[in-house]
Write an enzyme that holds these catalytic residues in place. Structure first.
Site, PDB file in Angstrom:
ATOM      1  N   TYR A   1     -10.652   2.107  15.794  1.00 32.75           N
ATOM      2  CA  TYR A   1      -9.750   2.510  14.704  1.00 32.75           C
ATOM      3  C   TYR A   1      -9.707   4.035  14.596  1.00 32.75           C
ATOM      4  O   TYR A   1      -8.623   4.647  14.590  1.00 32.75           O
ATOM      5  CB  TYR A   1     -10.180   1.894  13.378  1.00 32.75           C
ATOM      6  CG  TYR A   1      -9.337   2.395  12.227  1.00 32.75           C
ATOM      7  CD1 TYR A   1      -7.996   2.040  12.127  1.00 32.75           C
ATOM      8  CD2 TYR A   1      -9.865   3.253  11.261  1.00 32.75           C
ATOM      9  CE1 TYR A   1      -7.196   2.524  11.082  1.00 32.75           C
ATOM     10  CE2 TYR A   1      -9.076   3.737  10.223  1.00 32.75           C
ATOM     11  CZ  TYR A   1      -7.746   3.375  10.136  1.00 32.75           C
ATOM     12  OH  TYR A   1      -6.951   3.868   9.122  1.00 32.75           O
TER      13      TYR A   1
ATOM     14  N   LYS B   1      -6.593   6.925  15.257  1.00 28.48           N
ATOM     15  CA  LYS B   1      -6.152   7.939  14.286  1.00 28.48           C
ATOM     16  C   LYS B   1      -6.364   9.360  14.828  1.00 28.48           C
ATOM     17  O   LYS B   1      -5.659  10.292  14.427  1.00 28.48           O
ATOM     18  CB  LYS B   1      -6.857   7.724  12.949  1.00 28.48           C
ATOM     19  CG  LYS B   1      -6.438   6.417  12.254  1.00 28.48           C
ATOM     20  CD  LYS B   1      -4.934   6.339  12.008  1.00 28.48           C
ATOM     21  CE  LYS B   1      -4.539   5.132  11.170  1.00 28.48           C
ATOM     22  NZ  LYS B   1      -3.094   5.067  10.906  1.00 28.48           N
TER      23      LYS B   1
ATOM     24  N   THR C   1      -6.010  -0.205  -1.195  1.00 33.60           N
ATOM     25  CA  THR C   1      -4.762  -0.912  -0.886  1.00 33.60           C
ATOM     26  C   THR C   1      -5.172  -2.264  -0.293  1.00 33.60           C
ATOM     27  O   THR C   1      -6.292  -2.707  -0.506  1.00 33.60           O
ATOM     28  CB  THR C   1      -3.960  -0.115   0.160  1.00 33.60           C
ATOM     29  OG1 THR C   1      -4.766  -0.040   1.351  1.00 33.60           O
ATOM     30  CG2 THR C   1      -3.627   1.288  -0.308  1.00 33.60           C
ATOM     31  N   GLU C   2      -4.308  -2.854   0.504  1.00 31.64           N
ATOM     32  CA  GLU C   2      -4.703  -4.091   1.193  1.00 31.64           C
ATOM     33  C   GLU C   2      -5.445  -3.792   2.494  1.00 31.64           C
ATOM     34  O   GLU C   2      -5.759  -4.697   3.266  1.00 31.64           O
ATOM     35  CB  GLU C   2      -3.470  -4.959   1.450  1.00 31.64           C
ATOM     36  CG  GLU C   2      -2.878  -5.488   0.161  1.00 31.64           C
ATOM     37  CD  GLU C   2      -1.627  -6.340   0.378  1.00 31.64           C
ATOM     38  OE1 GLU C   2      -1.398  -6.814   1.501  1.00 31.64           O
ATOM     39  OE2 GLU C   2      -0.889  -6.517  -0.605  1.00 31.64           O
ATOM     40  N   PHE C   3      -5.693  -2.505   2.744  1.00 31.91           N
ATOM     41  CA  PHE C   3      -6.322  -2.070   4.000  1.00 31.91           C
ATOM     42  C   PHE C   3      -7.621  -2.835   4.293  1.00 31.91           C
ATOM     43  O   PHE C   3      -7.813  -3.350   5.400  1.00 31.91           O
ATOM     44  CB  PHE C   3      -6.587  -0.557   3.901  1.00 31.91           C
ATOM     45  CG  PHE C   3      -7.309   0.030   5.080  1.00 31.91           C
ATOM     46  CD1 PHE C   3      -6.617   0.398   6.223  1.00 31.91           C
ATOM     47  CD2 PHE C   3      -8.687   0.233   5.038  1.00 31.91           C
ATOM     48  CE1 PHE C   3      -7.291   0.951   7.312  1.00 31.91           C
ATOM     49  CE2 PHE C   3      -9.354   0.785   6.122  1.00 31.91           C
ATOM     50  CZ  PHE C   3      -8.659   1.150   7.256  1.00 31.91           C
TER      51      PHE C   3
ATOM     52  N   GLY D   1       0.782  -1.249   0.000  1.00 32.55           N
ATOM     53  CA  GLY D   1       0.000   0.000   0.000  1.00 32.55           C
ATOM     54  C   GLY D   1       0.805   1.286   0.000  1.00 32.55           C
ATOM     55  O   GLY D   1       1.730   1.468  -0.799  1.00 32.55           O
ATOM     56  N   PHE D   2       0.413   2.209   0.875  1.00 31.80           N
ATOM     57  CA  PHE D   2       1.038   3.548   0.904  1.00 31.80           C
ATOM     58  C   PHE D   2       2.550   3.458   1.110  1.00 31.80           C
ATOM     59  O   PHE D   2       3.318   4.190   0.484  1.00 31.80           O
ATOM     60  CB  PHE D   2       0.470   4.393   2.056  1.00 31.80           C
ATOM     61  CG  PHE D   2      -1.004   4.665   2.010  1.00 31.80           C
ATOM     62  CD1 PHE D   2      -1.763   4.428   0.865  1.00 31.80           C
ATOM     63  CD2 PHE D   2      -1.660   5.173   3.134  1.00 31.80           C
ATOM     64  CE1 PHE D   2      -3.135   4.697   0.842  1.00 31.80           C
ATOM     65  CE2 PHE D   2      -3.021   5.442   3.117  1.00 31.80           C
ATOM     66  CZ  PHE D   2      -3.764   5.202   1.978  1.00 31.80           C
TER      67      PHE D   2
ATOM     68  N   VAL E   1       6.142  -3.364  14.751  1.00 32.90           N
ATOM     69  CA  VAL E   1       6.241  -2.095  15.483  1.00 32.90           C
ATOM     70  C   VAL E   1       5.588  -2.151  16.861  1.00 32.90           C
ATOM     71  O   VAL E   1       5.791  -1.262  17.694  1.00 32.90           O
ATOM     72  CB  VAL E   1       5.668  -0.894  14.679  1.00 32.90           C
ATOM     73  CG1 VAL E   1       6.457  -0.644  13.412  1.00 32.90           C
ATOM     74  CG2 VAL E   1       4.180  -1.061  14.387  1.00 32.90           C
TER      75      VAL E   1
HETATM   76  P1  NDP Z   1      -1.907  -1.915   3.750  1.00 31.38           P
HETATM   77  O1  NDP Z   1      -2.588  -3.005   4.505  1.00 31.38           O
HETATM   78  O2  NDP Z   1      -1.757  -2.056   2.277  1.00 31.38           O
HETATM   79  O3  NDP Z   1      -0.463  -1.661   4.395  1.00 31.38           O
HETATM   80  C1  NDP Z   1      -0.277  -1.655   5.783  1.00 31.38           C
HETATM   81  C2  NDP Z   1       1.205  -1.773   6.087  1.00 31.38           C
HETATM   82  O4  NDP Z   1       1.375  -1.720   7.518  1.00 31.38           O
HETATM   83  C3  NDP Z   1       1.806  -3.078   5.611  1.00 31.38           C
HETATM   84  O5  NDP Z   1       3.055  -2.817   5.016  1.00 31.38           O
HETATM   85  C4  NDP Z   1       1.995  -3.890   6.885  1.00 31.38           C
HETATM   86  O6  NDP Z   1       3.164  -4.705   6.761  1.00 31.38           O
HETATM   87  C5  NDP Z   1       2.250  -2.769   7.899  1.00 31.38           C
HETATM   88  N1  NDP Z   1       1.990  -3.203   9.269  1.00 31.38           N
HETATM   89  C6  NDP Z   1       0.795  -3.547   9.813  1.00 31.38           C
HETATM   90  N2  NDP Z   1       0.974  -3.956  11.085  1.00 31.38           N
HETATM   91  C7  NDP Z   1       2.313  -3.857  11.345  1.00 31.38           C
HETATM   92  C8  NDP Z   1       3.126  -4.151  12.469  1.00 31.38           C
HETATM   93  N3  NDP Z   1       2.608  -4.609  13.610  1.00 31.38           N
HETATM   94  N4  NDP Z   1       4.458  -3.933  12.384  1.00 31.38           N
HETATM   95  C9  NDP Z   1       4.999  -3.472  11.243  1.00 31.38           C
HETATM   96  N5  NDP Z   1       4.295  -3.174  10.140  1.00 31.38           N
HETATM   97  C10 NDP Z   1       2.965  -3.385  10.192  1.00 31.38           C
HETATM   98  O7  NDP Z   1      -2.724  -0.596   4.085  1.00 31.38           O
HETATM   99  P2  NDP Z   1      -2.470   0.953   3.703  1.00 31.38           P
HETATM  100  O8  NDP Z   1      -1.277   1.133   2.888  1.00 31.38           O
HETATM  101  O9  NDP Z   1      -3.755   1.469   3.200  1.00 31.38           O
HETATM  102  O10 NDP Z   1      -2.271   1.546   5.161  1.00 31.38           O
HETATM  103  C11 NDP Z   1      -1.157   2.311   5.541  1.00 31.38           C
HETATM  104  C12 NDP Z   1      -1.581   3.283   6.613  1.00 31.38           C
HETATM  105  O11 NDP Z   1      -2.557   4.169   6.070  1.00 31.38           O
HETATM  106  C13 NDP Z   1      -2.240   2.657   7.841  1.00 31.38           C
HETATM  107  O12 NDP Z   1      -1.775   3.332   8.986  1.00 31.38           O
HETATM  108  C14 NDP Z   1      -3.723   2.913   7.624  1.00 31.38           C
HETATM  109  O13 NDP Z   1      -4.431   2.981   8.832  1.00 31.38           O
HETATM  110  C15 NDP Z   1      -3.674   4.250   6.926  1.00 31.38           C
HETATM  111  N6  NDP Z   1      -4.828   4.627   6.129  1.00 31.38           N
HETATM  112  C16 NDP Z   1      -5.306   3.815   5.121  1.00 31.38           C
HETATM  113  C17 NDP Z   1      -6.399   4.229   4.376  1.00 31.38           C
HETATM  114  C18 NDP Z   1      -7.009   3.383   3.318  1.00 31.38           C
HETATM  115  O14 NDP Z   1      -8.207   3.559   3.002  1.00 31.38           O
HETATM  116  N7  NDP Z   1      -6.264   2.471   2.698  1.00 31.38           N
HETATM  117  C19 NDP Z   1      -7.013   5.543   4.585  1.00 31.38           C
HETATM  118  C20 NDP Z   1      -6.443   6.293   5.674  1.00 31.38           C
HETATM  119  C21 NDP Z   1      -5.380   5.853   6.376  1.00 31.38           C
HETATM  120  P3  NDP Z   1       3.308  -6.199   7.316  1.00 31.38           P
HETATM  121  O15 NDP Z   1       1.948  -6.825   7.315  1.00 31.38           O
HETATM  122  O16 NDP Z   1       4.282  -6.825   6.364  1.00 31.38           O
HETATM  123  O17 NDP Z   1       3.882  -6.017   8.681  1.00 31.38           O
HETATM  124  C1  8X3 Z   2      -9.090   4.403   6.404  1.00 31.04           C
HETATM  125  C2  8X3 Z   2     -10.234   5.171   5.857  1.00 31.04           C
HETATM  126  O1  8X3 Z   2     -12.725   5.576   6.061  1.00 31.04           O
HETATM  127  O2  8X3 Z   2     -11.983   3.267   6.137  1.00 31.04           O
HETATM  128  O3  8X3 Z   2      -8.486   5.069   7.437  1.00 31.04           O
HETATM  129  O4  8X3 Z   2     -11.621   4.721   8.010  1.00 31.04           O
HETATM  130  S1  8X3 Z   2     -11.701   4.668   6.570  1.00 31.04           S
END
Ligand code: NDP
Ligand code: 8X3
Length: 250
Positions: free
Chosen positions: A150, A154, A185-187, A14-15, A58
């Site tokens: 969640y 944030k 993303t994979e979110f 993802g990001f 983390v």
């Molecule tokens: P993804 O699931 O695609 O990526 C999440 C990343 O976080 C992965 O690389 C994962 O790596 C890592 N991660 C999760 N848990 C841990 C851990 N315990 N230790 C280390 N790394 C960890 O999601 P996004 O890219 O969308 O999310 C990135 C950030 O953006 C998050 O904080 C999310 O809350 C935020 N966000 C996302 C939104 C969305 O709609 N997608 C919107 C707003 C915010 P691994 O599993 O290999 O450890």
């Molecule tokens: C991820 C966006 O709207 O699913 O932070 O909470 S939302």
């Protein structure tokens, strides 16, 4: 100001992965952290810049401290920390939510971000330069059903970012909270615990934000002139907006 090294947590997807590609395309050295080492290794192979991989959960304070103490000298001066690792788990209303899910979100989104920040920040203030970008969310400012813990994690990220700014004022260190809305993303796959159909339905009929959109914004924020600090940046897909107040009528 010459910026050289970027540490990105959650760089395996993802990001975080898109940010790694964005900074690599501009010649930055990278420290990439996540739990899935093989993904980081594959990514590193594709990037034409020096990359140091940190397989890291983390949530594990001791592991974070040890990993950061072990960064090789050539990567040790972190100029930009992208605190991006995070997740949502579940969308159940609070009375039915899984306590374990809540704990994982608090431990990752709040405590993990604190562990990283506390270790990296002193070097930045000593060098009198650096930028911490925290990945917040629209969920930190705007409530929605099932967003319970969640969104609260944030909200912590948003307020911690502002408070950090107060503490580093005068040091030249910058802090930004980026608050994205719906991004494909994979979110959602993580949120719905691997249920691909349910995850895909989240983005049906919507041109959601992409990981590349957020990487572009993250990169732009950090490449502003040294005297410019973007405190908070909220971004949504054009098709997304807030909802009206809900009223439960008798
Ligand atoms: P993804 O699931 O695609 O990526 C999440 C990343 O976080 C992965 O690389 C994962 O790596 C890592 N991660 C999760 N848990 C841990 C851990 N315990 N230790 C280390 N790394 C960890 O999601 P996004 O890219 O969308 O999310 C990135 C950030 O953006 C998050 O904080 C999310 O809350 C935020 N966000 C996302 C939104 C969305 O709609 N997608 C919107 C707003 C915010 P691994 O599993 O290999 O450890
Ligand atoms: C991820 C966006 O709207 O699913 O932070 O909470 S939302």
């Amino acid at each position: 100001m010459e910026i050289k090294t970027v540490l990105i947590t959650g760089a395996s997807s993802g990001f975080g992965e898109a940010c790694a590609r964005w900074y690599a395309a501009r010649g930055f050295s990278l420290i990439l952290a996540a739990r899935r080492r093989e993904r980081l290794e594959k990514l590193a192979e594709e990037l034409d810049v020096p990359v140091y991989i940190m397989q890291l959960d983390v949530r594990d304070r001791e592991a974070v401290e040890k990993a950061l103490d072990g960064i090789p000298a050539e990567f040790a001066c972190v100029d930009i920390l992208v605190n991006n690792a995070g997740l949502a788990l579940g969308l159940a209303p609070a009375p039915e939510a899984d306590m374990d899910d809540w704990e994982v979100m608090v431990d990752t989104n709040i405590k993990g971000l604190l562990y990283m920040t506390r270790k990296i920040l002193p070097g930045m203030t000593a060098r009198r330069r650096g930028h911490i970008v925290n990945m917040g969310s629209v969920a930190g400012s705007w409530p929605y059903p099932g967003g319970n813990a969640y969104g609260a994690t944030k909200a912590f990220v948003e307020q911690f970012s502002r408070n950090l700014r107060c503490d580093v004022q005068g040091t030249g260190v910058r802090v930004t909270n980026i608050a994205p809305g719906m991004a494909d993303t994979e979110f959602s796959l993580v949120r719905f615990k691997g249920k691909a159909e349910k995850a895909a339905a989240t983005y049906e009929g919507v041109k959601a934000l992409s990981a590349e959109d957020i990487a572009e914004i993250t990169g732009w924020v950090t490449l502003q002139p040294a005297h410019v600090n973007i405190n908070h940046l909220e971004v949504m897909p054009t098709q997304q907006a807030w909802s009206a107040f809900a009223v439960a009528r008798e």
